[in-house]
Design a protein around this motif. Structure first.
Motif, mmCIF file in Angstrom:
data_model
loop_
_atom_site.group_PDB
_atom_site.id
_atom_site.type_symbol
_atom_site.label_atom_id
_atom_site.label_comp_id
_atom_site.label_asym_id
_atom_site.label_seq_id
_atom_site.Cartn_x
_atom_site.Cartn_y
_atom_site.Cartn_z
ATOM 1 N N LYS A 136 -1.400 2.198 4.150
ATOM 2 C CA LYS A 136 -0.206 2.255 3.242
ATOM 3 C C LYS A 136 0.952 1.109 3.487
ATOM 4 N N ASP A 137 0.864 0.582 4.653
ATOM 5 C CA ASP A 137 1.800 -0.691 4.716
ATOM 6 C C ASP A 137 1.307 -1.825 3.691
ATOM 7 N N TYR A 169 -10.183 0.529 2.867
ATOM 8 C CA TYR A 169 -11.094 1.562 2.617
ATOM 9 C C TYR A 169 -10.396 3.014 2.534
ATOM 10 N N ILE A 170 -10.609 3.819 1.790
ATOM 11 C CA ILE A 170 -10.040 5.079 1.577
ATOM 12 C C ILE A 170 -10.771 6.316 1.975
ATOM 13 N N GLY A 171 -12.011 6.360 1.273
ATOM 14 C CA GLY A 171 -12.998 7.504 1.778
ATOM 15 C C GLY A 171 -12.721 8.665 1.124
ATOM 16 N N ASP A 172 -13.025 9.846 1.765
ATOM 17 C CA ASP A 172 -13.023 11.251 1.079
ATOM 18 C C ASP A 172 -12.755 12.046 2.329
ATOM 19 N N GLN A 173 -12.955 13.181 1.962
ATOM 20 C CA GLN A 173 -12.442 14.412 2.889
ATOM 21 C C GLN A 173 -12.930 14.451 4.318
ATOM 22 N N MET A 202 -2.602 -4.101 11.853
ATOM 23 C CA MET A 202 -3.319 -3.698 10.777
ATOM 24 C C MET A 202 -2.828 -3.631 9.482
ATOM 25 N N GLY A 203 -1.666 -3.623 9.381
ATOM 26 C CA GLY A 203 -0.712 -3.497 8.120
ATOM 27 C C GLY A 203 -0.515 -4.808 7.501
ATOM 28 N N GLY A 204 0.282 -5.002 6.667
ATOM 29 C CA GLY A 204 0.497 -5.968 5.691
ATOM 30 C C GLY A 204 1.506 -7.203 6.360
ATOM 31 N N THR A 224 2.924 -4.012 0.917
ATOM 32 C CA THR A 224 2.860 -5.430 0.783
ATOM 33 C C THR A 224 2.811 -6.180 -0.460
ATOM 34 N N VAL A 225 1.865 -5.550 -1.287
ATOM 35 C CA VAL A 225 1.474 -6.037 -2.570
ATOM 36 C C VAL A 225 2.845 -6.215 -3.389
#
Length: 400
Positions: free
Chosen positions: A243-244, A223-227, A194-196, A248-249
């Motif tokens: 994070k990967d 997607y980042i989301g919240d608590q 699922m990474g880059g 990659t960007v």
């Protein structure tokens, strides 16, 4: 055959051709009313459904783009339906070609080198080069040919076990989910899937083949989301994969040095690669993640009450018009394009959290939009559309 939904847990194992056409048609109708000053040639990797399919629809119908779409779906037989993505892309092709656009759909495993080469040859033979590459692949596992090895992703927390609320979507009941913490091998495998890495490999091979136009951009979605979702999403194996993607960007931007032809006034000028942060929605991927079905059901109810709810096509049109091809998109400290601000608004999150604490089997349908969640889930597979007669015998090979 008469096709009725066959749901097993978080997946529907069949799809309805006519319903899938309706699913595409609804998004086409919305996109056709929008105007995107965007690319004219695009490659969408991961175009089966959800945000990937919405990207292909938006680019064609709102930007007038010729598209090549990559998806990986079961094809129909006399006794079994195709996967929803197969019907979706068949329908999209028909509508795009009616508008005079080039639309080529390739049903291949995007992770494989031979699939990449097939796509490259198709681009050379049709649209010649691409101005945008959308990477929206969501798969549970990946085969790496040169290692002759399968990698499988896991949905587990990191550092400590997790216990929390979720919903049994079959029974419509609140229950407790317990997940053991991931080990390092599981974390590494999830990043591999699922990474880059595969995104970077696509860009490298497209670049080396000369099919990326000057000024070409590429975007991957996250997607980042919240608590409420951090323990199973952000601070978990999926979070490490995301994070990967961020790392990659930088590697893609190093690979693709632009010629400066893009307007310096654009907030995205000088870059090639972007992460687009989108809101939580019902997709085939989110349905598989513990906690997310309950969270999304609560989120839908709150955002609909506040008038800020958006679906896939609305989110994609907005990130294209305000961010990737505009100057009116929120950009975070990591340089990501954000269109999840309505979800993360304090008044939304505080109300979702309040309901999360109160939710029970008795008040599930009062505090959440579980019925809306189920409806959106079934529509991913072509079921639940009012204008479709699901009692009619239908040829499984039909795409509409």
């Amino acid at each position: 055959m008469v096709i009725k939904p066959k749901v097993k847990g978080f997946i529907c194992v069949n799809a309805h051709p006519g319903g899938c056409s309706a699913y595409v048609d609804q998004q086409v109708e919305y996109a056709a009313k929008q105007s995107i000053n965007g690319p004219k040639r695009a490659l969408v990797i991961g175009a089966s459904s959800g945000y990937g399919l919405a990207s292909r629809i938006a680019l064609a119908m709102a930007s007038g783009a010729d598209t090549v779409g990559v998806h990986f779906d079961r094809e129909p037989t006399e006794r079994k339906t195709a996967g929803a993505g197969w019907y979706n892309n068949q329908r999209f092709e028909k509508l795009a070609k009616e508008k005079g656009l080039i639309a080529e759909s390739l049903n291949v495993d995007a992770f494989q080198d031979d699939a990449k080469q097939t796509v490259i040859e198709t681009i050379k033979q049709t649209i010649k080069q691409v101005d945008l590459v959308v990477y929206s692949v969501a798969a549970p596992r990946r085969y790496v040919a040169h290692e002759d090895k399968w990698y499988s992703s896991v949905l587990k927390p990191i550092g400590a076990p997790f216990e929390g609320k979720t919903i049994d979507t079959d029974k419509g009941e609140i229950k407790t989910v317990e997940l053991q913490e991931a080990n390092q091998d599981e974390i590494d495998a999830t990043v591999k899937v699922m990474g880059g890495e595969d995104w970077l490999q696509w860009i490298e091979q497209l670049h080396n083949a000369g099919v990326l136009a000057d000024g070409c951009k590429t975007i991957a979605y996250t997607y980042i989301g919240d608590q409420l979702t951090w323990p199973i999403y952000g601070d978990a194996t999926i979070g490490q994969a995301k994070k990967d993607l961020d790392k990659t960007v930088a590697r893609i931007n190093t690979l693709l040095q632009h010629d400066g032809s893009r307007s310096s006034k654009s907030q995205t000028a000088g870059n090639s690669a972007y992460i687009g942060v989108l809101k939580a929605l019902v997709t085939q991927s989110s349905a598989a993640i513990p906690v997310m079905p309950l969270y999304i059901s609560l989120l839908y109810q709150v955002m609909k009450e506040q008038g800020t709810h958006e679906g896939c096509i609305e989110q994609i049109c907005r990130i294209l018009t305000t961010g990737l091809y505009g100057d009116n998109c929120q950009i975070d400290s990591a340089g990501r394009l954000r269109v999840d601000e309505y979800e993360l608004a304090e008044e939304v999150q505080s109300e979702v959290k309040r309901r999360w604490e109160r939710i029970s089997n008795e008040n599930l349908r009062q505090l959440s939009d579980f019925d809306g969640y189920k409806s959106d889930f079934l529509k991913l597979f072509g079921f639940g559309f009012q204008d479709i007669d699901y009692e009619v015998n239908i040829d499984t090979a039909l795409s509409e």
